[in-house]
Motif scaffolding. Structure first.
Motif, PDB file in Angstrom:
ATOM      1  N   SER A  64      27.908  32.690  54.477  1.00 31.37           N
ATOM      2  CA  SER A  64      28.609  31.849  54.713  1.00 31.37           C
ATOM      3  C   SER A  64      29.414  30.684  53.799  1.00 31.37           C
ATOM      4  N   GLN A  65      29.575  31.225  52.392  1.00 29.20           N
ATOM      5  CA  GLN A  65      30.358  31.106  51.130  1.00 29.20           C
ATOM      6  C   GLN A  65      31.660  31.648  51.604  1.00 29.20           C
ATOM      7  N   VAL A  66      31.953  32.646  51.809  1.00 26.82           N
ATOM      8  CA  VAL A  66      32.704  33.199  51.741  1.00 26.82           C
ATOM      9  C   VAL A  66      33.404  33.165  53.595  1.00 26.82           C
ATOM     10  N   ALA A  67      33.278  32.135  54.653  1.00 24.12           N
ATOM     11  CA  ALA A  67      33.517  32.008  55.938  1.00 24.12           C
ATOM     12  C   ALA A  67      33.607  30.402  55.031  1.00 24.12           C
ATOM     13  N   ALA A  68      32.821  29.529  54.569  1.00 22.12           N
ATOM     14  CA  ALA A  68      33.895  28.347  54.505  1.00 22.12           C
ATOM     15  C   ALA A  68      34.881  28.668  52.787  1.00 22.12           C
ATOM     16  N   SER A  69      34.918  29.193  52.358  1.00 22.22           N
ATOM     17  CA  SER A  69      35.500  29.386  50.677  1.00 22.22           C
ATOM     18  C   SER A  69      36.812  30.133  50.343  1.00 22.22           C
ATOM     19  N   THR A 102      34.493  31.970  43.851  1.00 22.70           N
ATOM     20  CA  THR A 102      33.117  32.326  43.460  1.00 22.70           C
ATOM     21  C   THR A 102      32.076  32.534  43.449  1.00 22.70           C
ATOM     22  N   LEU A 103      31.156  33.934  43.520  1.00 18.92           N
ATOM     23  CA  LEU A 103      29.804  34.051  43.947  1.00 18.92           C
ATOM     24  C   LEU A 103      28.627  34.450  43.084  1.00 18.92           C
ATOM     25  N   LEU A 104      27.224  33.822  42.386  1.00 20.21           N
ATOM     26  CA  LEU A 104      26.611  33.206  42.009  1.00 20.21           C
ATOM     27  C   LEU A 104      25.549  34.492  42.485  1.00 20.21           C
ATOM     28  N   VAL A 105      25.263  35.469  41.624  1.00 20.22           N
ATOM     29  CA  VAL A 105      24.683  36.527  41.445  1.00 20.22           C
ATOM     30  C   VAL A 105      23.709  36.749  40.645  1.00 20.22           C
ATOM     31  N   ALA A 143      32.528  39.704  50.728  1.00 25.50           N
ATOM     32  CA  ALA A 143      33.942  39.443  50.490  1.00 25.50           C
ATOM     33  C   ALA A 143      35.370  40.479  50.560  1.00 25.50           C
ATOM     34  N   GLY A 144      34.502  41.585  50.378  1.00 26.45           N
ATOM     35  CA  GLY A 144      35.525  42.798  50.277  1.00 26.45           C
ATOM     36  C   GLY A 144      36.364  42.488  48.411  1.00 26.45           C
ATOM     37  N   PRO A 145      36.881  44.201  48.586  1.00 29.94           N
ATOM     38  CA  PRO A 145      37.702  43.970  47.079  1.00 29.94           C
ATOM     39  C   PRO A 145      37.992  42.736  46.774  1.00 29.94           C
ATOM     40  N   GLU A 146      38.209  41.484  47.432  1.00 33.04           N
ATOM     41  CA  GLU A 146      39.363  40.310  47.048  1.00 33.04           C
ATOM     42  C   GLU A 146      38.999  39.467  46.797  1.00 33.04           C
ATOM     43  N   LEU A 147      37.458  40.344  46.558  1.00 35.08           N
ATOM     44  CA  LEU A 147      36.424  39.029  46.167  1.00 35.08           C
ATOM     45  C   LEU A 147      36.808  38.178  44.805  1.00 35.08           C
ATOM     46  N   GLY A 148      37.381  36.432  44.660  1.00 31.96           N
ATOM     47  CA  GLY A 148      37.569  35.831  43.336  1.00 31.96           C
ATOM     48  C   GLY A 148      36.976  36.572  41.987  1.00 31.96           C
ATOM     49  N   LEU A 168      33.412  49.353  43.003  1.00 28.07           N
ATOM     50  CA  LEU A 168      33.067  49.127  44.624  1.00 28.07           C
ATOM     51  C   LEU A 168      34.499  48.608  44.499  1.00 28.07           C
ATOM     52  N   GLY A 169      35.344  49.404  43.487  1.00 28.47           N
ATOM     53  CA  GLY A 169      37.048  48.844  44.262  1.00 28.47           C
ATOM     54  C   GLY A 169      37.284  47.504  44.283  1.00 28.47           C
ATOM     55  N   ALA A 170      36.673  46.748  43.503  1.00 31.29           N
ATOM     56  CA  ALA A 170      36.461  45.243  43.208  1.00 31.29           C
ATOM     57  C   ALA A 170      37.160  45.032  41.978  1.00 31.29           C
ATOM     58  N   LYS A 171      38.541  45.290  41.345  1.00 25.58           N
ATOM     59  CA  LYS A 171      38.713  45.842  39.935  1.00 25.58           C
ATOM     60  C   LYS A 171      39.491  44.696  39.290  1.00 25.58           C
ATOM     61  N   ALA A 172      40.107  43.705  40.970  1.00 22.60           N
ATOM     62  CA  ALA A 172      40.606  42.307  40.111  1.00 22.60           C
ATOM     63  C   ALA A 172      39.732  41.241  40.414  1.00 22.60           C
ATOM     64  N   THR A 173      38.516  41.554  40.690  1.00 17.31           N
ATOM     65  CA  THR A 173      37.202  40.777  41.101  1.00 17.31           C
ATOM     66  C   THR A 173      36.795  40.152  39.769  1.00 17.31           C
ATOM     67  N   ARG A 174      37.054  39.249  39.509  1.00 17.98           N
ATOM     68  CA  ARG A 174      35.875  38.307  37.377  1.00 17.98           C
ATOM     69  C   ARG A 174      35.017  38.310  37.448  1.00 17.98           C
ATOM     70  N   VAL A 175      35.043  38.117  35.580  1.00 20.93           N
ATOM     71  CA  VAL A 175      33.340  37.932  35.457  1.00 20.93           C
ATOM     72  C   VAL A 175      33.453  36.419  35.123  1.00 20.93           C
ATOM     73  N   VAL A 176      33.034  35.848  35.342  1.00 21.87           N
ATOM     74  CA  VAL A 176      32.747  34.708  35.122  1.00 21.87           C
ATOM     75  C   VAL A 176      31.448  34.260  34.305  1.00 21.87           C
ATOM     76  N   LEU A 177      31.067  34.135  32.761  1.00 25.53           N
ATOM     77  CA  LEU A 177      29.587  33.639  32.486  1.00 25.53           C
ATOM     78  C   LEU A 177      29.160  32.179  31.556  1.00 25.53           C
ATOM     79  N   SER A 178      28.482  31.726  32.341  1.00 24.78           N
ATOM     80  CA  SER A 178      27.450  30.483  31.911  1.00 24.78           C
ATOM     81  C   SER A 178      26.332  30.584  31.131  1.00 24.78           C
ATOM     82  N   GLY A 179      25.771  29.774  31.165  1.00 23.85           N
ATOM     83  CA  GLY A 179      24.607  29.010  30.672  1.00 23.85           C
ATOM     84  C   GLY A 179      23.975  29.137  29.314  1.00 23.85           C
ATOM     85  N   ASP A 180      24.077  27.213  28.971  1.00 20.52           N
ATOM     86  CA  ASP A 180      23.618  27.240  27.716  1.00 20.52           C
ATOM     87  C   ASP A 180      25.159  28.279  26.366  1.00 20.52           C
TER      88      ASP A 180
END
Length: 428
Positions: free
Chosen positions: A216-221, A226-229, A245-250, A273-285
């Motif tokens: 749903s989020q990929v369809a909309a955005s 960025t997907l919260l995993v 999202a495929g390997p193009e996942l942001g 998984l081939g998503a070598k350009a997908t960024r890793v974002v960290l949050s949480g305190d």
């Protein structure tokens, strides 16, 4: 209710009672200079960042007593009728000189000087301190986080952890300090700060399963979202995110757990998984210490909330607003616990030919010290005859000023460990 355009009642009662007494005894129109400075930096800090000046100048412009402000003062008897009549015509017509936003300050730095009649200038004390103490504290903490993050971008996302107006001011201060974006839309509207944000855990929980939420989020955005995993199992979450999202996942975002270990595992899994350009974002305190501990990990960006909007343990800059000159005569508080130095002051920063800062020299404005070829006078005119000057730096210019200032600080001054201020303050 207070007139929405006025800042006049954002003040303490004693400012008005002092005014009333001074009007009555004839001292209200003596020419005075008030100085804003911090006696010390918050515990463990080695520098402070000047922020909030732009907000303050706008607030002084709106410091007016309309009927909406005068009515409550009259009804509650805060001041007498003569003082109310004087307030009805109040306009600040004096001068404001100070360090530009984005400049560093140290103990005793004359961050701001307000010159005018006692009546005009004393009324501004609470407003000046409430703006500068908050914004300088946030910007100082944010600058430490930016230094700890290196070249990795930081996202300000603390709106839900503070007062609604403080959230906007904090986003502005964080952006000045080098944060890349904010989650706060009002900060984006007021100050042109880039905004970012996608979805919280509630969106995942709304759907019957994680895959459906991601689709749903990929369809909309779009796939660059960025997907919260980490709502359920992170490994499965990453699998589903790439499937949606495929390997193009942001990017993926991880908001809990052992963030360093999880970042390493996530990076390896995304690459497989081939998503070598997908960024890793960290949050949480996260705070500056946690960010520094993650510098060796495969992290692309950080989201910071609570620690940012609370000044990371130092929610106020500890600045004071002290009368230092009356009719050209230096005055100073002599209390053994809270001393101040009399006289209207200025300051310059001395530099090596290489551009490294050496010390901050504070001197009486009427007795300027000799500046070397690489030295720089710090205060600049901000208001003249009650009007903002034309060349007050913009938010983007202030952001660049701070970047350059931090580069000039000796490397040990940027350490997160306890120590002396990054530059000594010398009083001439």
């Amino acid at each position: 209710m207070r007139h929405p355009g006025s800042t006049a009642l954002l003040t303490d009662r004693y400012e008005l009672t002092m005014l009333a007494a001074a009007l009555a005894d004839g001292t209200a129109f003596r020419q005075c200079t008030f100085e804003v400075f911090a006696r010390r930096l918050p515990d463990g800090r080695r520098f402070g960042v000047v922020a909030g000046t732009g907000r303050l100048l706008d607030a002084i412009d709106r410091f007016r007593f309309t009927e909406a402000e005068l009515g409550p003062l009259a009804e509650t008897g805060v001041v007498d009728a003569d003082t109310l009549r004087w307030l009805a015509d109040y306009r600040f017509t004096g001068e404001v000189v100070g360090y530009p936003e984005g400049e560093l300050y140290f103990p005793g730095s004359p961050v701001l000087s307000v010159t005018g009649t006692f009546a005009e200038a004393v009324l501004l004390e609470t407003l000046v301190l409430s703006v500068l103490n908050h914004d300088c504290a946030i910007a100082s903490a944010a600058a430490r986080m930016v230094a700890a993050a290196g070249n990795r971008p930081l996202i300000e996302m603390g709106s839900r952890r503070t007062h609604e107006e403080s959230a906007v001011a904090a986003a502005r201060a964080a952006y000045l300090a080098g944060f890349a974006s904010t989650s706060n839309l009002e900060a984006g509207r007021r100050y042109g700060i880039p905004t970012t944000g996608t979805a919280a855990h509630a969106f995942v929980l709304l759907h019957d399963d994680e895959a459906q939420a991601f689709a749903s989020q990929v369809a909309a955005s779009g796939a660059k979202t960025t997907l919260l995993v980490d709502t359920y199992d992170i490994t499965r979450g990453i699998e589903r995110a790439v499937a949606a999202a495929g390997p193009e996942l942001g990017a993926i975002r991880i908001d809990s757990g052992d963030l360093g270990e999880l970042a390493r595992q996530a990076r390896e899994q995304l690459d497989r998984l081939g998503a070598k350009a997908t960024r890793v974002v960290l949050s949480g305190d996260l705070d500056e210490y946690a960010i520094a501990a993650l510098r060796a990990e495969p992290v692309d960006a950080y989201g910071v909330g609570t620690s940012l909007v609370t000044g990371s343990g130092a929610p106020t800059a500890g600045m004071v607003y002290k009368l230092v000159e009356v009719d050209g005569r230096p005055v100073a508080k002599r209390s053994s616990a809270k001393q101040s130095k009399g006289g209207r002051k200025s300051a310059l920063r001395r530099y090596k030919p290489t551009g490294t800062a050496l010390e901050e020299v504070v001197f009486l404005a009427e007795k300027p010290v000799a500046a070397g070829p690489h030295d720089r006078v710090l205060p600049m005119p901000l208001m003249y005859r009650g009007e903002q000057v034309d060349d007050v730096p913009s938010l983007e210019q202030s952001r660049e000023r701070l970047r350059a200032a931090l580069v000039s600080v000796p490397w040990e001054g940027l350490k997160l460990s306890r120590g002396e201020p990054a530059l000594p303050t010398v009083f001439e």
